[in-house]
Design an enzyme around this catalytic site. Structure first.
Site, PDB file in Angstrom:
ATOM      1  N   ASP A 141      14.211   8.337 -18.723  1.00  0.00           N
ATOM      2  CA  ASP A 141      13.814   7.530 -17.565  1.00  0.00           C
ATOM      3  C   ASP A 141      15.009   6.759 -17.031  1.00  0.00           C
ATOM      4  O   ASP A 141      14.895   5.588 -16.659  1.00  0.00           O
ATOM      5  CB  ASP A 141      12.688   6.572 -17.977  1.00  0.00           C
ATOM      6  CG  ASP A 141      12.036   5.904 -16.780  1.00  0.00           C
ATOM      7  OD1 ASP A 141      11.457   4.807 -16.954  1.00  0.00           O
ATOM      8  OD2 ASP A 141      12.127   6.470 -15.665  1.00  0.00           O
ATOM      9  N   LYS A 144      18.928  10.240 -12.945  1.00  0.00           N
ATOM     10  CA  LYS A 144      18.377  11.606 -12.935  1.00  0.00           C
ATOM     11  C   LYS A 144      19.451  12.660 -13.158  1.00  0.00           C
ATOM     12  O   LYS A 144      19.162  13.688 -13.760  1.00  0.00           O
ATOM     13  CB  LYS A 144      17.612  11.850 -11.628  1.00  0.00           C
ATOM     14  CG  LYS A 144      16.611  10.733 -11.278  1.00  0.00           C
ATOM     15  CD  LYS A 144      15.763  10.314 -12.460  1.00  0.00           C
ATOM     16  CE  LYS A 144      15.212   8.889 -12.301  1.00  0.00           C
ATOM     17  NZ  LYS A 144      14.739   8.306 -13.594  1.00  0.00           N
ATOM     18  N   ASP A 169      10.482  11.229 -16.856  1.00  0.00           N
ATOM     19  CA  ASP A 169       9.884  10.579 -15.694  1.00  0.00           C
ATOM     20  C   ASP A 169      10.609  11.041 -14.428  1.00  0.00           C
ATOM     21  O   ASP A 169      11.744  11.532 -14.481  1.00  0.00           O
ATOM     22  CB  ASP A 169       9.999   9.048 -15.814  1.00  0.00           C
ATOM     23  CG  ASP A 169       9.193   8.320 -14.742  1.00  0.00           C
ATOM     24  OD1 ASP A 169       9.551   7.181 -14.406  1.00  0.00           O
ATOM     25  OD2 ASP A 169       8.209   8.901 -14.225  1.00  0.00           O
ATOM     26  N   ASN A 170       9.972  10.909 -13.285  1.00  0.00           N
ATOM     27  CA  ASN A 170      10.610  11.080 -11.971  1.00  0.00           C
ATOM     28  C   ASN A 170      11.144  12.468 -11.678  1.00  0.00           C
ATOM     29  O   ASN A 170      12.144  12.630 -10.958  1.00  0.00           O
ATOM     30  CB  ASN A 170      11.775  10.085 -11.798  1.00  0.00           C
ATOM     31  CG  ASN A 170      11.377   8.682 -12.113  1.00  0.00           C
ATOM     32  OD1 ASN A 170      11.907   8.067 -13.026  1.00  0.00           O
ATOM     33  ND2 ASN A 170      10.427   8.151 -11.378  1.00  0.00           N
ATOM     34  N   GLU A 199       5.257   5.275  -9.233  1.00  0.00           N
ATOM     35  CA  GLU A 199       4.628   4.017  -9.631  1.00  0.00           C
ATOM     36  C   GLU A 199       4.247   3.149  -8.425  1.00  0.00           C
ATOM     37  O   GLU A 199       5.026   2.997  -7.493  1.00  0.00           O
ATOM     38  CB  GLU A 199       5.544   3.217 -10.579  1.00  0.00           C
ATOM     39  CG  GLU A 199       6.975   3.069 -10.142  1.00  0.00           C
ATOM     40  CD  GLU A 199       7.876   4.168 -10.691  1.00  0.00           C
ATOM     41  OE1 GLU A 199       7.383   5.269 -11.000  1.00  0.00           O
ATOM     42  OE2 GLU A 199       9.077   3.939 -10.785  1.00  0.00           O
TER      43      GLU A 199
HETATM   44  O1  LIG Z   1      10.714   5.546 -11.842  1.00  0.00           O
HETATM   45  C1  LIG Z   1      11.844   5.426 -11.069  1.00  0.00           C
HETATM   46  C2  LIG Z   1      11.786   5.398  -9.674  1.00  0.00           C
HETATM   47  C3  LIG Z   1      12.954   5.271  -8.925  1.00  0.00           C
HETATM   48  C4  LIG Z   1      12.866   5.240  -7.447  1.00  0.00           C
HETATM   49  C5  LIG Z   1      13.663   4.365  -6.714  1.00  0.00           C
HETATM   50  C6  LIG Z   1      13.561   4.314  -5.326  1.00  0.00           C
HETATM   51  C7  LIG Z   1      12.656   5.151  -4.674  1.00  0.00           C
HETATM   52  F1  LIG Z   1      12.549   5.105  -3.350  1.00  0.00           F
HETATM   53  C8  LIG Z   1      11.861   6.030  -5.403  1.00  0.00           C
HETATM   54  C9  LIG Z   1      11.962   6.080  -6.784  1.00  0.00           C
HETATM   55  C10 LIG Z   1      14.194   5.153  -9.563  1.00  0.00           C
HETATM   56  C11 LIG Z   1      14.271   5.187 -10.965  1.00  0.00           C
HETATM   57  C12 LIG Z   1      15.493   5.077 -11.660  1.00  0.00           C
HETATM   58  N1  LIG Z   1      15.503   5.102 -13.019  1.00  0.00           N
HETATM   59  C13 LIG Z   1      14.337   5.260 -13.690  1.00  0.00           C
HETATM   60  N2  LIG Z   1      13.131   5.367 -13.087  1.00  0.00           N
HETATM   61  C14 LIG Z   1      13.084   5.330 -11.733  1.00  0.00           C
HETATM   62 MG   LIG Z   2      11.198   6.103 -13.882  1.00  0.00          MG
END
Ligand SMILES: Oc1cc(-c2ccc(F)cc2)cc2cncnc12
Ligand SMILES: [Mg+2]
Length: 214
Positions: A141, A144, A169-170, A199
């Site tokens: 997490d 990326k 995640d993501n 989220e």
């Molecule tokens: O869960 C996450 C979401 C996002 C993120 C940020 C900005 C956006 F517009 C969309 C998604 C960034 C992350 C970086 N590290 C870990 N987890 C993350």
């Molecule tokens: Mg994340």
């Protein structure tokens, strides 16, 4: 002076969660981020998928890459059996200082070891420095573009046991296309996508669960 978002999240925990009650810490962060300001916690929708994978794996040792404020750290650790341990790596010292206080508020210091530094530097040191044999579960997490190189590093260092699980995640938003391509095409992994949402939003995102076949 202006507070930071992690500081405000810690404040929400200290105001609304009960000391020593990890689930109340998780709930307080979700309520704050849903009502006051978005933050990059795995959140409650993907968090339920995370809970089910943790419960299914019932891990003795967990590695988390990317602590942020400690939301998923606390969420995972609250489900671990008594002597199980979770090591979480965080690059940003400002996040680490908050996460340590969130972890303390949850009363989970004995289960969780937060290590500051870059995953690329720390992963090769985990065996010798922390006496880790192999991880049963790795939660990715963090950045990326580190998912794939760190997965290869974990494999090279023999840190993932046969049948061990990677949960990322993501994989859709922000996205980890090279990682997805790798785990979905490699004969050494059995992968499964859990569709969900970013989220606290309606944007599509999801978790990729990959079982290491050895
Ligand atoms: O869960 C996450 C979401 C996002 C993120 C940020 C900005 C956006 F517009 C969309 C998604 C960034 C992350 C970086 N590290 C870990 N987890 C993350
Ligand atoms: Mg994340």
């Amino acid at each position: 002076t202006q507070s930071t978002r992690p500081q405000r999240i810690l404040g929400a925990v200290q105001q609304n969660a009960t000391r020593g009650d990890p689930r109340s810490v998780v709930r307080a962060i979700d309520q704050y981020c849903r009502s006051q300001e978005w933050a990059m916690n795995v959140g409650d929708e993907k968090g339920c998928i995370l809970d089910s994978v943790v419960s299914e794996v019932n891990p003795s040792t967990v590695l988390e890459l990317g602590t942020y404020c400690g939301y998923s750290t606390v969420r995972i650790a609250s489900l671990l059996p008594p002597h199980a341990k979770l090591i979480t790596l965080e690059f940003n010292p400002k996040f680490a200082v908050i996460a340590r206080q969130v972890i303390a508020w949850a009363g989970l210091e004995d289960k969780i070891q937060l290590v500051e530094g870059s995953s690329g530097d720390l992963i090769p040191k985990l065996k010798e420095q922390f006496g880790v044999k192999a991880f049963d579960l790795v939660f990715l997490d963090h950045w990326k573009d580190r998912y794939l190189p760190d997965t290869k590093l974990i494999e090279e260092c023999g840190l993932l046991r046969k049948g061990g699980v990677l949960l990322a995640d993501n994989v859709i938003c922000p996205g980890a296309p090279e990682y997805l391509e790798f785990v979905r095409s490699s004969p050494r992994y059995e992968s499964q996508y859990f569709k969900s949402h970013l989220e606290y939003t309606k944007v599509e995102d999801g978790l990729e669960k990959s079982v290491f076949l050895g």
